[in-house]
Design a protein around this motif. Structure first.
Motif, mmCIF file in Angstrom:
data_model
loop_
_atom_site.group_PDB
_atom_site.id
_atom_site.type_symbol
_atom_site.label_atom_id
_atom_site.label_comp_id
_atom_site.label_asym_id
_atom_site.label_seq_id
_atom_site.Cartn_x
_atom_site.Cartn_y
_atom_site.Cartn_z
ATOM 1 N N VAL A 21 22.436 36.976 37.214
ATOM 2 C CA VAL A 21 22.256 35.772 38.027
ATOM 3 C C VAL A 21 23.019 34.568 37.473
ATOM 4 O O VAL A 21 23.802 33.938 38.196
ATOM 5 N N PRO A 22 22.852 34.186 36.202
ATOM 6 C CA PRO A 22 23.597 33.013 35.714
ATOM 7 C C PRO A 22 25.100 33.249 35.677
ATOM 8 O O PRO A 22 25.878 32.319 35.926
ATOM 9 N N LEU A 23 25.529 34.479 35.403
ATOM 10 C CA LEU A 23 26.962 34.768 35.394
ATOM 11 C C LEU A 23 27.520 34.687 36.807
ATOM 12 O O LEU A 23 28.617 34.144 37.019
ATOM 13 N N ALA A 24 26.783 35.205 37.778
ATOM 14 C CA ALA A 24 27.239 35.135 39.169
ATOM 15 C C ALA A 24 27.425 33.689 39.594
ATOM 16 O O ALA A 24 28.409 33.342 40.272
ATOM 17 N N ARG A 25 26.506 32.835 39.190
ATOM 18 C CA ARG A 25 26.611 31.414 39.526
ATOM 19 C C ARG A 25 27.877 30.815 38.903
ATOM 20 O O ARG A 25 28.627 30.087 39.564
ATOM 21 N N ALA A 26 28.124 31.146 37.631
ATOM 22 C CA ALA A 26 29.298 30.603 36.944
ATOM 23 C C ALA A 26 30.600 31.108 37.572
ATOM 24 O O ALA A 26 31.569 30.351 37.705
ATOM 25 N N LEU A 27 30.634 32.362 37.974
ATOM 26 C CA LEU A 27 31.841 32.904 38.601
ATOM 27 C C LEU A 27 32.104 32.240 39.944
ATOM 28 O O LEU A 27 33.249 31.884 40.261
ATOM 29 N N ARG A 28 31.063 32.069 40.726
ATOM 30 C CA ARG A 28 31.238 31.452 42.047
ATOM 31 C C ARG A 28 31.617 29.983 41.913
ATOM 32 O O ARG A 28 32.443 29.472 42.676
ATOM 33 N N GLU A 29 31.018 29.297 40.948
ATOM 34 C CA GLU A 29 31.388 27.904 40.722
ATOM 35 C C GLU A 29 32.840 27.796 40.247
ATOM 36 O O GLU A 29 33.494 26.765 40.476
ATOM 37 N N GLY A 30 33.341 28.870 39.618
ATOM 38 C CA GLY A 30 34.718 28.885 39.172
ATOM 39 C C GLY A 30 35.704 29.288 40.254
ATOM 40 O O GLY A 30 36.896 29.416 39.981
ATOM 41 N N GLY A 31 35.204 29.514 41.468
ATOM 42 C CA GLY A 31 36.087 29.812 42.592
ATOM 43 C C GLY A 31 36.212 31.272 42.943
ATOM 44 O O GLY A 31 36.975 31.629 43.849
ATOM 45 N N ALA A 32 35.479 32.140 42.267
ATOM 46 C CA ALA A 32 35.576 33.574 42.540
ATOM 47 C C ALA A 32 34.621 33.970 43.653
ATOM 48 O O ALA A 32 33.650 33.275 43.965
ATOM 49 N N GLU A 33 34.906 35.120 44.239
ATOM 50 C CA GLU A 33 34.007 35.728 45.222
ATOM 51 C C GLU A 33 33.364 36.948 44.567
ATOM 52 O O GLU A 33 34.034 37.723 43.884
ATOM 53 N N LEU A 34 32.065 37.102 44.731
ATOM 54 C CA LEU A 34 31.332 38.163 44.040
ATOM 55 C C LEU A 34 30.389 38.873 44.990
ATOM 56 O O LEU A 34 29.616 38.233 45.711
ATOM 57 N N GLU A 35 30.456 40.204 44.982
ATOM 58 C CA GLU A 35 29.469 41.020 45.673
ATOM 59 C C GLU A 35 28.791 41.914 44.644
ATOM 60 O O GLU A 35 29.377 42.233 43.601
ATOM 61 N N VAL A 36 27.551 42.305 44.920
ATOM 62 C CA VAL A 36 26.775 43.111 43.980
ATOM 63 C C VAL A 36 26.399 44.426 44.636
ATOM 64 O O VAL A 36 25.898 44.443 45.759
ATOM 65 N N GLU A 37 26.655 45.520 43.925
ATOM 66 C CA GLU A 37 26.278 46.853 44.386
ATOM 67 C C GLU A 37 25.263 47.431 43.403
ATOM 68 O O GLU A 37 25.464 47.387 42.187
ATOM 69 N N TYR A 38 24.163 47.962 43.945
ATOM 70 C CA TYR A 38 23.104 48.522 43.108
ATOM 71 C C TYR A 38 23.205 50.047 43.114
ATOM 72 O O TYR A 38 23.164 50.671 44.164
ATOM 73 N N SER A 39 23.331 50.619 41.929
ATOM 74 C CA SER A 39 23.513 52.064 41.824
ATOM 75 C C SER A 39 22.175 52.785 41.707
ATOM 76 O O SER A 39 21.232 52.275 41.114
#
Length: 292
Positions: A21-39
């Motif tokens: 969760v905190p890493l996803a926030r940092a990546l998105r704030e940095g301009g990246a697009e992120l999707e999450v897949e649950y295995s």
């Protein structure tokens, strides 16, 4: 802008999906697009990684060495770019890559670092047909210790590995190994044989201090037969790599290593993959493109 697909094992709990969760926030704030897949399993994680790579995504393995090994290892030999988000017990391959622990620093690496060509290991046995892993293949008392460590998972981290190791060593009897390195056989008797790409295994233990993930060879560490008391001393020395000074420890090098034994023995890889000997491990030079 980088487009990430993070592959997460939900059963990792707070050490997996919640830590993203905190890493996803940092990546998105940095301009990246992120999707999450649950295995649903390690095999499913591999499939998710391959599908994401086919879509041109940067694939992130979120979890411990086993999950990261299956996700990133699936991309060996391709042009896909991958990254590791250490969120497990050991995180030994992430340690070998020098990945930072702080979220902000890790996000900076994933957002801006250039991919680095990194070696992997291909393993082949009756159970595993040419499957890529990251850190090491180990056959002997340490594979038993890793199996037993799962029984002490509630203790967490290093404690579970220590208790697993204690149980394995107290019941161990010496094994006779045949180790064939680049076609040359070596007969040895002892506790374990480790074909190492990474210098670390078992929660930060420096089993092969001289190993490099970018040198195109495997460091083969053989711990010969010794008293149990001496072996426990060597276990403590694994924390710093001092064990390699002992005459009971031998280090060989090669690109392809086949490990056999005089009885049924388990082997492991990246803390998750497990089967019985014989196994062949061969280095895959520069097979990965990792953000590190």
């Amino acid at each position: 802008m980088r487009h990430f697909t993070a592959v997460v094992k939900p059963t990792s709990g707070s050490s997996g999906s919640e830590s993203l969760v905190p890493l996803a926030r940092a990546l998105r704030e940095g301009g990246a697009e992120l999707e999450v897949e649950y295995s649903r399993s390690l095999g499913h994680a591999r499939d998710l990684a391959l599908r994401a790579a086919e879509r041109g995504r940067v694939v992130l393995g979120v979890g411990g060495d086993g999950l990261a090994g299956r996700v990133v290892g699936a991309l060996a030999g391709t042009d896909a770019v991958a990254g590791i988000v250490p969120a497990g017990r050991g995180n030994d391959f992430a340690r070998a890559l020098g990945l930072p622990e702080k979220v902000a620093d890790l996000a900076e690496v994933l957002l801006h670092a250039e991919p680095v060509k990194t070696d992997a290991i291909e393993i082949e046995s009756a159970v595993h047909q040419r499957m890529a892993v990251l850190g090491s293949v180990y056959a002997g008392v340490d594979a038993l210790a890793n199996r037993h460590a799962d029984d002490y998972r509630a203790l967490g981290g290093a404690a579970s590995y220590y208790m697993g190791g204690l149980r394995a060593v107290t019941t161990w009897r010496p094994a006779h190994y045949r180790i064939t390195i680049d076609g040359t056989p070596h007969e040895r008797t002892g506790y374990t044989v480790v074909a190492a790409n990474s210098g670390y295994y078992g929660f930060g233990r420096q089993i092969a201090p001289g190993a490099s993930v970018r040198d195109g060879v495997l460091d083969v560490v053989v711990i010969h037969h010794a008293s149990r008391l001496l072996f426990f001393s060597m276990m403590n020395e694994l924390k710093t790599g001092r064990h390699i000074r002992r005459p009971e420890v031998e280090i060989l090098h090669g690109r392809e290593v086949r490990i056999e034994a005089d009885r049924a023995l388990p082997y492991g890889a990246d803390g998750e993959v497990e089967a019985e000997l014989p196994v062949t491990a061969r280095v895959l030079p520069e097979a990965l493109h990792l953000l590190c």
